[in-house]
Motif scaffolding. Structure first.
Motif, PDB file in Angstrom:
ATOM      1  N   ASP A  20       0.658  -1.052   0.329  1.00 46.13           N
ATOM      2  CA  ASP A  20      -0.189  -0.030  -0.534  1.00 46.13           C
ATOM      3  C   ASP A  20       0.491   1.296   0.418  1.00 46.13           C
ATOM      4  O   ASP A  20       1.112   1.814   1.358  1.00 46.13           O
ATOM      5  N   PRO A  21       1.742   1.405  -0.901  1.00 46.80           N
ATOM      6  CA  PRO A  21       2.723   2.473  -0.429  1.00 46.80           C
ATOM      7  C   PRO A  21       1.764   4.269  -1.290  1.00 46.80           C
ATOM      8  O   PRO A  21       0.450   4.002  -2.175  1.00 46.80           O
ATOM      9  N   ALA A  22       2.188   4.804  -0.450  1.00 48.65           N
ATOM     10  CA  ALA A  22       1.903   6.385  -0.837  1.00 48.65           C
ATOM     11  C   ALA A  22       2.933   7.172  -1.130  1.00 48.65           C
ATOM     12  O   ALA A  22       3.991   7.271  -0.062  1.00 48.65           O
ATOM     13  N   VAL A  23       3.072   8.333  -1.656  1.00 46.24           N
ATOM     14  CA  VAL A  23       4.263   9.256  -2.396  1.00 46.24           C
ATOM     15  C   VAL A  23       3.659  10.538  -1.380  1.00 46.24           C
ATOM     16  O   VAL A  23       2.445  10.829  -1.456  1.00 46.24           O
ATOM     17  N   LEU A  24       4.830  11.386  -0.851  1.00 47.81           N
ATOM     18  CA  LEU A  24       4.465  13.028  -0.405  1.00 47.81           C
ATOM     19  C   LEU A  24       5.985  13.163  -1.243  1.00 47.81           C
ATOM     20  O   LEU A  24       7.265  12.649  -0.720  1.00 47.81           O
ATOM     21  N   VAL A  25       5.512  14.813  -1.337  1.00 47.19           N
ATOM     22  CA  VAL A  25       6.578  15.363  -2.432  1.00 47.19           C
ATOM     23  C   VAL A  25       6.894  16.676  -1.331  1.00 47.19           C
ATOM     24  O   VAL A  25       6.155  17.236  -1.689  1.00 47.19           O
ATOM     25  N   HIS A  26       7.970  16.757  -0.535  1.00 48.64           N
ATOM     26  CA  HIS A  26       8.462  17.769  -0.052  1.00 48.64           C
ATOM     27  C   HIS A  26       9.842  18.611  -0.149  1.00 48.64           C
ATOM     28  O   HIS A  26      10.688  17.459  -0.391  1.00 48.64           O
ATOM     29  N   VAL A  29      11.976  15.858  -2.057  1.00 53.43           N
ATOM     30  CA  VAL A  29      12.557  14.882  -2.339  1.00 53.43           C
ATOM     31  C   VAL A  29      10.914  13.960  -1.795  1.00 53.43           C
ATOM     32  O   VAL A  29       9.491  14.816  -1.866  1.00 53.43           O
ATOM     33  N   ALA A  30      11.523  13.088  -2.518  1.00 51.02           N
ATOM     34  CA  ALA A  30       9.543  12.179  -2.885  1.00 51.02           C
ATOM     35  C   ALA A  30      10.093  11.053  -0.740  1.00 51.02           C
ATOM     36  O   ALA A  30      10.873  10.732  -1.143  1.00 51.02           O
ATOM     37  N   TYR A  31       8.865  11.385  -0.484  1.00 48.90           N
ATOM     38  CA  TYR A  31       8.638  10.308   0.773  1.00 48.90           C
ATOM     39  C   TYR A  31       7.844   9.130   0.861  1.00 48.90           C
ATOM     40  O   TYR A  31       6.705   9.307  -0.053  1.00 48.90           O
ATOM     41  N   LEU A  32       8.008   8.034   0.446  1.00 53.34           N
ATOM     42  CA  LEU A  32       7.470   6.663   0.152  1.00 53.34           C
ATOM     43  C   LEU A  32       7.198   6.478   1.137  1.00 53.34           C
ATOM     44  O   LEU A  32       7.742   5.601   1.891  1.00 53.34           O
ATOM     45  N   TYR A  33       5.354   6.158   2.208  1.00 56.43           N
ATOM     46  CA  TYR A  33       5.316   5.672   2.659  1.00 56.43           C
ATOM     47  C   TYR A  33       4.290   4.855   2.607  1.00 56.43           C
ATOM     48  O   TYR A  33       3.385   3.833   1.394  1.00 56.43           O
ATOM     49  N   ASP A  42       5.119 -18.952   5.172  1.00 60.59           N
ATOM     50  CA  ASP A  42       4.043 -20.025   4.765  1.00 60.59           C
ATOM     51  C   ASP A  42       2.620 -19.289   5.499  1.00 60.59           C
ATOM     52  O   ASP A  42       1.898 -20.520   5.390  1.00 60.59           O
ATOM     53  N   ALA A  43       2.262 -18.406   6.144  1.00 59.32           N
ATOM     54  CA  ALA A  43       1.551 -17.453   6.617  1.00 59.32           C
ATOM     55  C   ALA A  43       0.096 -17.227   5.284  1.00 59.32           C
ATOM     56  O   ALA A  43      -0.036 -17.078   4.228  1.00 59.32           O
ATOM     57  N   ALA A  44      -0.072 -17.904   6.270  1.00 61.95           N
ATOM     58  CA  ALA A  44      -2.436 -17.329   5.376  1.00 61.95           C
ATOM     59  C   ALA A  44      -2.691 -16.138   5.107  1.00 61.95           C
ATOM     60  O   ALA A  44      -3.755 -16.044   4.565  1.00 61.95           O
ATOM     61  N   ARG A  45      -1.997 -15.101   6.339  1.00 65.39           N
ATOM     62  CA  ARG A  45      -2.678 -13.723   6.217  1.00 65.39           C
ATOM     63  C   ARG A  45      -1.174 -12.859   6.528  1.00 65.39           C
ATOM     64  O   ARG A  45      -0.472 -12.959   7.129  1.00 65.39           O
ATOM     65  N   TYR A  46      -1.706 -11.453   6.121  1.00 63.30           N
ATOM     66  CA  TYR A  46      -0.366 -10.310   6.528  1.00 63.30           C
ATOM     67  C   TYR A  46       0.053 -10.600   7.494  1.00 63.30           C
ATOM     68  O   TYR A  46      -1.173 -10.785   8.649  1.00 63.30           O
ATOM     69  N   VAL A  47       0.754  -9.991   8.761  1.00 62.49           N
ATOM     70  CA  VAL A  47       1.073  -9.461   9.838  1.00 62.49           C
ATOM     71  C   VAL A  47       1.663  -8.296   9.939  1.00 62.49           C
ATOM     72  O   VAL A  47       2.868  -8.071   8.956  1.00 62.49           O
ATOM     73  N   MET A  48       0.952  -7.315  10.085  1.00 64.05           N
ATOM     74  CA  MET A  48       1.409  -6.158   9.853  1.00 64.05           C
ATOM     75  C   MET A  48       1.143  -4.998  11.248  1.00 64.05           C
ATOM     76  O   MET A  48       0.464  -4.851  11.780  1.00 64.05           O
ATOM     77  N   ARG A  49       2.495  -4.628  11.827  1.00 64.38           N
ATOM     78  CA  ARG A  49       1.966  -3.897  12.955  1.00 64.38           C
ATOM     79  C   ARG A  49       2.732  -2.582  13.011  1.00 64.38           C
ATOM     80  O   ARG A  49       2.249  -1.372  14.279  1.00 64.38           O
ATOM     81  N   ASP A  50       3.150  -2.207  11.636  1.00 62.88           N
ATOM     82  CA  ASP A  50       3.942  -0.526  11.523  1.00 62.88           C
ATOM     83  C   ASP A  50       3.582  -0.124  10.594  1.00 62.88           C
ATOM     84  O   ASP A  50       3.694  -1.011   9.162  1.00 62.88           O
ATOM     85  N   TRP A  51       4.607   0.601   9.995  1.00 67.27           N
ATOM     86  CA  TRP A  51       4.565   1.588   9.118  1.00 67.27           C
ATOM     87  C   TRP A  51       5.819   2.077   8.076  1.00 67.27           C
ATOM     88  O   TRP A  51       6.291   2.558   9.612  1.00 67.27           O
ATOM     89  N   LEU A  52       6.098   2.112   7.227  1.00 73.52           N
ATOM     90  CA  LEU A  52       7.645   2.302   7.053  1.00 73.52           C
ATOM     91  C   LEU A  52       7.992   3.630   6.164  1.00 73.52           C
ATOM     92  O   LEU A  52       6.189   4.325   5.510  1.00 73.52           O
ATOM     93  N   CYS A  53       9.191   3.858   6.292  1.00 71.89           N
ATOM     94  CA  CYS A  53       9.239   5.200   5.339  1.00 71.89           C
ATOM     95  C   CYS A  53      10.593   5.374   4.433  1.00 71.89           C
ATOM     96  O   CYS A  53      11.449   4.655   5.060  1.00 71.89           O
TER      97      CYS A  53
END
Length: 160
Positions: A20-26, A29-33, A42-53
């Motif tokens: 799920d990328p989203a971009v902001l230019v400031h 500089v392009a910031y990709l969140y 082997d997981a059947a579902r995602y495991v997501m606890r945080d967001w990166l940049c």
């Protein structure tokens, strides 16, 4: 017919699993969140606890900034980091994210704020901005309407 794509340019982020990328230019500089999937192979579902940049000045070289926001940064949230969107408004950076709510059934949208595109970000409200129990004319027990927030700022007004 145009230039050929760079053969080693996709995916642009290879060191971690992102979504799920989203971009902001400031300031040039392009910031990709992105979301950050930590599920085993082997997981059947995602495991997501945080967001990166990640940031780039040339869209070829990306600098990781680590997790800038975690589900646990929202005291009202439970788990399930989903898509997010960052906008600049009034000189601050607002990160709208979807996650699961700890006490309201279903998902929620929260918003974090920072003075710089790489944070530090903090919960702007201390509560969810939108929860899945807010009526929107959908059928009962229908799909969660709190996934994948996107914000548009026009003439100084932010719209979710």
């Amino acid at each position: 017919m145009g230039e050929s794509p760079v053969p080693d340019g996709n995916p642009i982020i290879r060191s971690v699993d992102t979504s799920d990328p989203a971009v902001l230019v400031h300031d040039g500089v392009a910031y990709l969140y992105t979301g950050h999937d930590e599920a085993p192979e082997d997981a059947a579902r995602y495991v997501m606890r945080d967001w990166l940049c990640f940031s780039s000045t040339d869209l070829r070289t990306w600098t990781p900034h680590g997790p800038l926001l975690r589900v646990e940064d929202f005291a009202w949230a439970r788990d399930g980091a989903k898509a997010g969107c960052v906008v600049e408004r009034h000189g601050r950076f607002w990160w709208y994210v979807a996650t699961n709510h700890a006490t309201v059934p279903g998902g929620a949208i929260g918003v974090a704020v920072a003075d710089h595109p790489t944070g530090p970000f903090r919960d702007a409200l201390g509560q969810a901005l939108v929860t899945d129990d807010i009526p929107d004319g959908r059928v009962p027990d229908g799909p969660d309407h709190t996934n994948d927030p996107w914000v548009h700022v026009h003439d100084g007004q932010a719209r979710l």
